[in-house]
Design a protein around this motif. Sequence first.
Motif, PDB file in Angstrom:
ATOM      1  N   LEU A   2       0.822  -1.200   0.000  1.00 52.61           N
ATOM      2  CA  LEU A   2       0.000   0.000   0.000  1.00 52.61           C
ATOM      3  C   LEU A   2       0.859   1.255   0.000  1.00 52.61           C
ATOM      4  CD1 LEU A   2      -2.785   1.311   0.163  1.00 52.61           C
ATOM      5  CD2 LEU A   2      -2.680   1.082   2.661  1.00 52.61           C
ATOM      6  N   LEU A   3       1.928   1.242   0.791  1.00 53.70           N
ATOM      7  CA  LEU A   3       2.835   2.389   0.818  1.00 53.70           C
ATOM      8  C   LEU A   3       3.483   2.601  -0.548  1.00 53.70           C
ATOM      9  CD1 LEU A   3       4.257   4.609   2.418  1.00 53.70           C
ATOM     10  CD2 LEU A   3       6.000   2.919   3.057  1.00 53.70           C
ATOM     11  N   THR A   4       3.809   1.511  -1.218  1.00 53.15           N
ATOM     12  CA  THR A   4       4.421   1.622  -2.547  1.00 53.15           C
ATOM     13  C   THR A   4       3.451   2.261  -3.537  1.00 53.15           C
ATOM     14  OG1 THR A   4       5.745  -0.359  -2.111  1.00 53.15           O
ATOM     15  CG2 THR A   4       5.501   0.337  -4.415  1.00 53.15           C
ATOM     16  N   ILE A   5       2.188   1.863  -3.478  1.00 51.54           N
ATOM     17  CA  ILE A   5       1.185   2.426  -4.380  1.00 51.54           C
ATOM     18  C   ILE A   5       0.996   3.920  -4.111  1.00 51.54           C
ATOM     19  CG2 ILE A   5      -1.264   2.375  -4.995  1.00 51.54           C
ATOM     20  CD1 ILE A   5      -1.225  -0.618  -4.546  1.00 51.54           C
ATOM     21  N   LEU A   6       0.971   4.294  -2.825  1.00 47.05           N
ATOM     22  CA  LEU A   6       0.797   5.697  -2.480  1.00 47.05           C
ATOM     23  C   LEU A   6       2.013   6.536  -2.857  1.00 47.05           C
ATOM     24  CD1 LEU A   6      -0.897   5.352   1.034  1.00 47.05           C
ATOM     25  CD2 LEU A   6      -1.989   5.874  -1.149  1.00 47.05           C
ATOM     26  N   MET A   7       3.184   5.939  -2.858  1.00 44.24           N
ATOM     27  CA  MET A   7       4.398   6.682  -3.171  1.00 44.24           C
ATOM     28  C   MET A   7       4.542   6.990  -4.657  1.00 44.24           C
ATOM     29  SD  MET A   7       6.159   7.589  -0.571  1.00 44.24           S
ATOM     30  CE  MET A   7       7.743   7.900  -1.342  1.00 44.24           C
ATOM     31  N   VAL A   8       3.863   6.212  -5.506  1.00 53.02           N
ATOM     32  CA  VAL A   8       4.000   6.429  -6.959  1.00 53.02           C
ATOM     33  C   VAL A   8       3.501   7.809  -7.385  1.00 53.02           C
ATOM     34  CG1 VAL A   8       3.225   5.648  -9.224  1.00 53.02           C
ATOM     35  CG2 VAL A   8       4.011   3.988  -7.540  1.00 53.02           C
ATOM     36  N   PRO A   9       2.243   8.201  -7.074  1.00 51.90           N
ATOM     37  CA  PRO A   9       1.819   9.557  -7.488  1.00 51.90           C
ATOM     38  C   PRO A   9       2.608  10.662  -6.799  1.00 51.90           C
ATOM     39  CG  PRO A   9       0.169   8.557  -6.050  1.00 51.90           C
ATOM     40  CD  PRO A   9       1.157   7.481  -6.396  1.00 51.90           C
ATOM     41  N   LEU A  10       3.013  10.428  -5.530  1.00 54.63           N
ATOM     42  CA  LEU A  10       3.814  11.432  -4.834  1.00 54.63           C
ATOM     43  C   LEU A  10       5.165  11.615  -5.510  1.00 54.63           C
ATOM     44  CD1 LEU A  10       4.198  13.363  -2.450  1.00 54.63           C
ATOM     45  CD2 LEU A  10       5.035  11.404  -1.119  1.00 54.63           C
ATOM     46  N   SER A  11       5.771  10.501  -5.911  1.00 55.09           N
ATOM     47  CA  SER A  11       7.070  10.584  -6.585  1.00 55.09           C
ATOM     48  C   SER A  11       6.946  11.307  -7.923  1.00 55.09           C
ATOM     49  CB  SER A  11       7.639   9.179  -6.793  1.00 55.09           C
ATOM     50  OG  SER A  11       7.789   8.514  -5.560  1.00 55.09           O
ATOM     51  N   ILE A  12       5.872  11.032  -8.654  1.00 45.52           N
ATOM     52  CA  ILE A  12       5.666  11.700  -9.946  1.00 45.52           C
ATOM     53  C   ILE A  12       5.489  13.202  -9.747  1.00 45.52           C
ATOM     54  CG2 ILE A  12       4.102  11.905 -11.917  1.00 45.52           C
ATOM     55  CD1 ILE A  12       3.556   8.920 -11.662  1.00 45.52           C
ATOM     56  N   ALA A  13       4.706  13.585  -8.723  1.00 45.84           N
ATOM     57  CA  ALA A  13       4.480  15.011  -8.457  1.00 45.84           C
ATOM     58  C   ALA A  13       5.780  15.702  -8.061  1.00 45.84           C
ATOM     59  CB  ALA A  13       3.431  15.162  -7.360  1.00 45.84           C
ATOM     60  N   VAL A  14       6.574  15.045  -7.193  1.00 50.30           N
ATOM     61  CA  VAL A  14       7.846  15.628  -6.769  1.00 50.30           C
ATOM     62  C   VAL A  14       8.786  15.778  -7.957  1.00 50.30           C
ATOM     63  CG1 VAL A  14       9.938  15.196  -5.427  1.00 50.30           C
ATOM     64  CG2 VAL A  14       7.691  14.865  -4.389  1.00 50.30           C
ATOM     65  N   PHE A  15       8.847  14.760  -8.795  1.00 43.42           N
ATOM     66  CA  PHE A  15       9.717  14.829  -9.968  1.00 43.42           C
ATOM     67  C   PHE A  15       9.288  15.963 -10.896  1.00 43.42           C
ATOM     68  CE2 PHE A  15      10.438  13.772 -14.432  1.00 43.42           C
ATOM     69  CZ  PHE A  15      11.809  13.608 -14.448  1.00 43.42           C
ATOM     70  N   ALA A  16       7.974  16.112 -11.107  1.00 43.92           N
ATOM     71  CA  ALA A  16       7.481  17.156 -12.000  1.00 43.92           C
ATOM     72  C   ALA A  16       7.823  18.549 -11.480  1.00 43.92           C
ATOM     73  CB  ALA A  16       5.967  17.016 -12.184  1.00 43.92           C
ATOM     74  N   VAL A  17       7.633  18.763 -10.178  1.00 44.42           N
ATOM     75  CA  VAL A  17       7.903  20.084  -9.591  1.00 44.42           C
ATOM     76  C   VAL A  17       9.386  20.422  -9.696  1.00 44.42           C
ATOM     77  CG1 VAL A  17       7.957  21.358  -7.432  1.00 44.42           C
ATOM     78  CG2 VAL A  17       5.916  20.084  -8.049  1.00 44.42           C
ATOM     79  N   VAL A  18      10.239  19.472  -9.320  1.00 42.52           N
ATOM     80  CA  VAL A  18      11.682  19.725  -9.360  1.00 42.52           C
ATOM     81  C   VAL A  18      12.156  19.888 -10.804  1.00 42.52           C
ATOM     82  CG1 VAL A  18      13.957  18.796  -8.779  1.00 42.52           C
ATOM     83  CG2 VAL A  18      12.047  18.537  -7.181  1.00 42.52           C
ATOM     84  N   TRP A  19      11.588  19.105 -11.726  1.00 39.08           N
ATOM     85  CA  TRP A  19      11.996  19.211 -13.128  1.00 39.08           C
ATOM     86  C   TRP A  19      11.622  20.565 -13.713  1.00 39.08           C
ATOM     87  CZ3 TRP A  19       9.375  20.120 -17.678  1.00 39.08           C
ATOM     88  CH2 TRP A  19      10.103  19.934 -18.849  1.00 39.08           C
ATOM     89  N   VAL A  20      10.441  21.082 -13.395  1.00 41.18           N
ATOM     90  CA  VAL A  20      10.018  22.382 -13.920  1.00 41.18           C
ATOM     91  C   VAL A  20      10.976  23.477 -13.464  1.00 41.18           C
ATOM     92  CG1 VAL A  20       8.244  24.163 -13.709  1.00 41.18           C
ATOM     93  CG2 VAL A  20       7.585  21.823 -14.230  1.00 41.18           C
ATOM     94  N   VAL A  21      11.328  23.465 -12.182  1.00 41.57           N
ATOM     95  CA  VAL A  21      12.248  24.478 -11.669  1.00 41.57           C
ATOM     96  C   VAL A  21      13.640  24.298 -12.277  1.00 41.57           C
ATOM     97  CG1 VAL A  21      13.349  25.398  -9.598  1.00 41.57           C
ATOM     98  CG2 VAL A  21      10.948  24.721  -9.542  1.00 41.57           C
ATOM     99  N   GLY A  22      14.085  23.052 -12.419  1.00 42.04           N
ATOM    100  CA  GLY A  22      15.385  22.818 -13.034  1.00 42.04           C
ATOM    101  C   GLY A  22      15.412  23.229 -14.496  1.00 42.04           C
TER     102      GLY A  22
END
Length: 232
Positions: A2-22
């Motif tokens: 369950l934690l793995t499933i919940l971490m997938v959208p969070l990881s995608i959101a974090v990657f998107a935010v950091v990528w936009v700023v980078g």
Amino acid sequence: WLLTILMVPLSIAVFAVVWVVGHAINVLILLSPWGAVDTALKGARTAVMSLVAATAFIDPVVGATLSVVIILLAYLMAGWAFRLMVFGSVFSWDFFTLRHRRFNLLADGNKLFTAREIAETPPRTYGRLHQDADGKLLFKFRPWLVFPERTIEVPREGLVVGKGIFYSEVLGFDTGADKNTTLLLLPPRYRGHEEMFARTYRISGTCDVGLRRAWSWLREAFGFGAKKPVAA
């Protein structure tokens, strides 16, 4: 699991935010005319990424803490970085593809950017400029390009279209500062179409700004401008 499933959208959101700023750094490098600024921006980005890797290797807790700090800063800067990314992409595409040679001005709803905050709308917001039956100028845009459309009114007082060498702009009179300020930014596709843009939106006229204004002043100063008619 369950934690793995919940971490997938969070990881995608974090990657998107950091990528936009980078990616905003890439846009700044593209728009910057000085090589020293490019080197400084690349060095700063490399230093941050190297610091994350080094601290994670020395102590995973410190590395994770630094990563959280970077993610929070990226979250706060995401809106600014996204607008800059769109701004740089549109301006670069128009400039390098010579878009102004094949551009046709629309009768209404032409795309442009805000130059400063207007009615709580941040600078470099991408949208369309409309004119209603009463002559009011309305700027319509979608936050993040996908959210419901919003509409704000652009003040008409003292509007004039400024013609620049690389891009043009729309200036208005700021009563608080008692001077003309830039309200809207026209992408490079509008070069050569400033007079038509002014007539389309019932703007009083055009003027030279930036380097074009400086060049006109130099021509007149050295006597290369048009001769003024002699009074009778």
